[in-house]
Design an enzyme around this catalytic site. Structure first.
Site, mmCIF file in Angstrom:
data_model
loop_
_atom_site.group_PDB
_atom_site.id
_atom_site.type_symbol
_atom_site.label_atom_id
_atom_site.label_comp_id
_atom_site.label_asym_id
_atom_site.label_seq_id
_atom_site.Cartn_x
_atom_site.Cartn_y
_atom_site.Cartn_z
ATOM 1 N N ASN A 9 0.879 -1.175 0.000
ATOM 2 C CA ASN A 9 0.000 0.000 0.000
ATOM 3 C C ASN A 9 0.912 1.219 0.000
ATOM 4 O OD1 ASN A 9 -1.835 2.036 0.510
ATOM 5 N ND2 ASN A 9 -2.087 1.531 2.673
ATOM 6 N N LYS A 11 0.129 4.260 -0.209
ATOM 7 C CA LYS A 11 -0.482 5.467 0.377
ATOM 8 C C LYS A 11 -0.245 6.655 -0.562
ATOM 9 C CE LYS A 11 0.506 3.501 4.848
ATOM 10 N NZ LYS A 11 0.354 3.628 6.272
ATOM 11 N N HIS A 96 -9.316 1.352 5.027
ATOM 12 C CA HIS A 96 -8.022 1.490 5.711
ATOM 13 C C HIS A 96 -8.198 2.423 6.911
ATOM 14 C CE1 HIS A 96 -3.854 2.585 6.482
ATOM 15 N NE2 HIS A 96 -3.522 1.471 5.844
ATOM 16 N N GLU A 98 -6.495 4.764 7.989
ATOM 17 C CA GLU A 98 -6.260 6.196 7.694
ATOM 18 C C GLU A 98 -7.507 6.825 7.071
ATOM 19 O OE1 GLU A 98 -2.616 5.619 5.533
ATOM 20 O OE2 GLU A 98 -1.622 5.060 7.410
ATOM 21 N N GLU A 165 -5.326 -5.142 10.659
ATOM 22 C CA GLU A 165 -4.296 -4.129 10.858
ATOM 23 C C GLU A 165 -4.527 -3.412 12.196
ATOM 24 O OE1 GLU A 165 -2.328 -2.937 6.950
ATOM 25 O OE2 GLU A 165 -3.964 -1.562 7.271
ATOM 26 N N GLY A 171 2.727 1.879 10.690
ATOM 27 C CA GLY A 171 3.690 2.961 10.513
ATOM 28 C C GLY A 171 4.457 3.319 11.774
ATOM 29 N N SER A 204 3.623 -2.537 10.240
ATOM 30 C CA SER A 204 5.080 -2.587 10.389
ATOM 31 C C SER A 204 5.686 -3.927 9.960
ATOM 32 C CB SER A 204 5.478 -2.228 11.829
ATOM 33 O OG SER A 204 5.071 -0.900 12.115
HETATM 34 C C1 PEP Z 1 -0.576 0.058 5.954
HETATM 35 O O1 PEP Z 1 -0.469 1.123 5.389
HETATM 36 O O2 PEP Z 1 -1.587 -0.617 5.762
HETATM 37 C C2 PEP Z 1 0.503 -0.393 6.831
HETATM 38 C C3 PEP Z 1 0.355 -1.539 7.435
HETATM 39 O O3 PEP Z 1 1.589 0.430 6.961
HETATM 40 P P1 PEP Z 1 3.034 0.028 7.575
HETATM 41 O O4 PEP Z 1 3.438 -1.271 6.922
HETATM 42 O O5 PEP Z 1 3.933 1.153 7.202
HETATM 43 O O6 PEP Z 1 2.857 -0.141 9.045
#
Ligand code: PEP
Length: 242
Positions: A9, A11, A96, A98, A165, A171, A204
């Site tokens: 992803n 973003k 998501h 975000e 998630e 992040g 992460s």
């Molecule tokens: C994500 O954007 O769905 C995500 C899991 O980000 P990261 O891997 O940077 O934690």
């Protein structure tokens, strides 16, 4: 049969030029990737055109990061399934954290977006997960269960991927314990009618922890933010060692 889905992803990262530079470094590193792994790049809308031309004939699938529930209309700033179809994309991220936290997505709008994705023959990657405060209060399972129940109303579970998630792991570098991620994913699966839905872990994920994550019995893949931006790290993730 549960499919392994390794999805990046991006973003709000990468111009078209940067996306093509990524591909130059990435595609060559997938020659040994087992065929039973689906490798997906969910990229900004503005990079879809360039990538769809350059991924043609490769094993990498293209995905978008959101979809509106209507096919057209007065929805400034939104993109519809008919528009996405033109790029030959296969996946779309829906719900998501975000989008939920920064842009007011609710379980109801997530449900409508899931329906739109399926109407356009796209596979939605439905994201669910709890905040740190919810986890500390012991509410993680209830929150996820409610997200699933509301998001999955009238959704065809034969064309669906779910990503667990935990928001506190996104992040932050703070990965969820792999056994705990596996446990929650097992709980999610119990709530599904279709036991062959692939359920990913996200939060992460890095080259250093992918092998341990994918060794878990219930984890069918990963949704990767930061570590999907560099060809070397994302290819190492796609090439996880079993
Ligand atoms: C994500 O954007 O769905 C995500 C899991 O980000 P990261 O891997 O940077 O934690």
């Amino acid at each position: 049969m549960r499919k392994i889905v390794i999805a990046g992803n991006w973003k709000m990262h990468k111009t078209q030029g940067e996306a093509l530079t990524f591909l130059q470094g990435f595609l060559g590193q997938l020659s040994e990737t087992p065929q039973d792994r689906e490798v997906v790049l969910c990229v900004p809308f503005t990079a879809l055109s360039a990538l769809s031309k350059n991924l043609h004939g490769s094993r990498v699938m293209l995905g978008a990061q959101n979809i509106h529930w209507e096919d057209s209309g007065a929805y400034t700033g939104e993109v519809s399934g008919s528009m996405l179809e033109e790029f030959g994309i296969r996946y779309v991220v829906v719900g998501h954290s975000e989008r939920r936290q920064l842009f007011g997505e609710t379980d109801q709008t997530v449900n409508k977006r899931l329906m739109a994705a399926q109407r356009h023959a796209l596979t939605p990657i439905l994201c669910v997960g709890e905040t740190k405060e919810q986890r500390d209060r012991g509410e993680a399972e209830d929150i996820i269960s409610k997200q699933l129940m509301q998001a999955l109303v009238n959704i065809d579970q034969s064309n669906l991927v779910i990503a667990y998630e935990p928001i506190w792991a996104i992040g932050t570098g703070d990965t969820c314990e792999t056994t705990e991620a596996n446990r929650i994913i097992g709980v999610i699966r119990q709530q599904l009618d279709n036991q062959s839905v692939s359920i990913q872990y996200g939060g992460s994920v890095k080259p250093g922890n992918i092998d341990e994550i994918m060794a878990q019995s219930d984890i069918d893949g990963v949704l990767v933010g930061g570590a999907s931006l560099e060809p070397d790290s994302f290819s190492r993730i796609a090439n996880f060692v079993q």
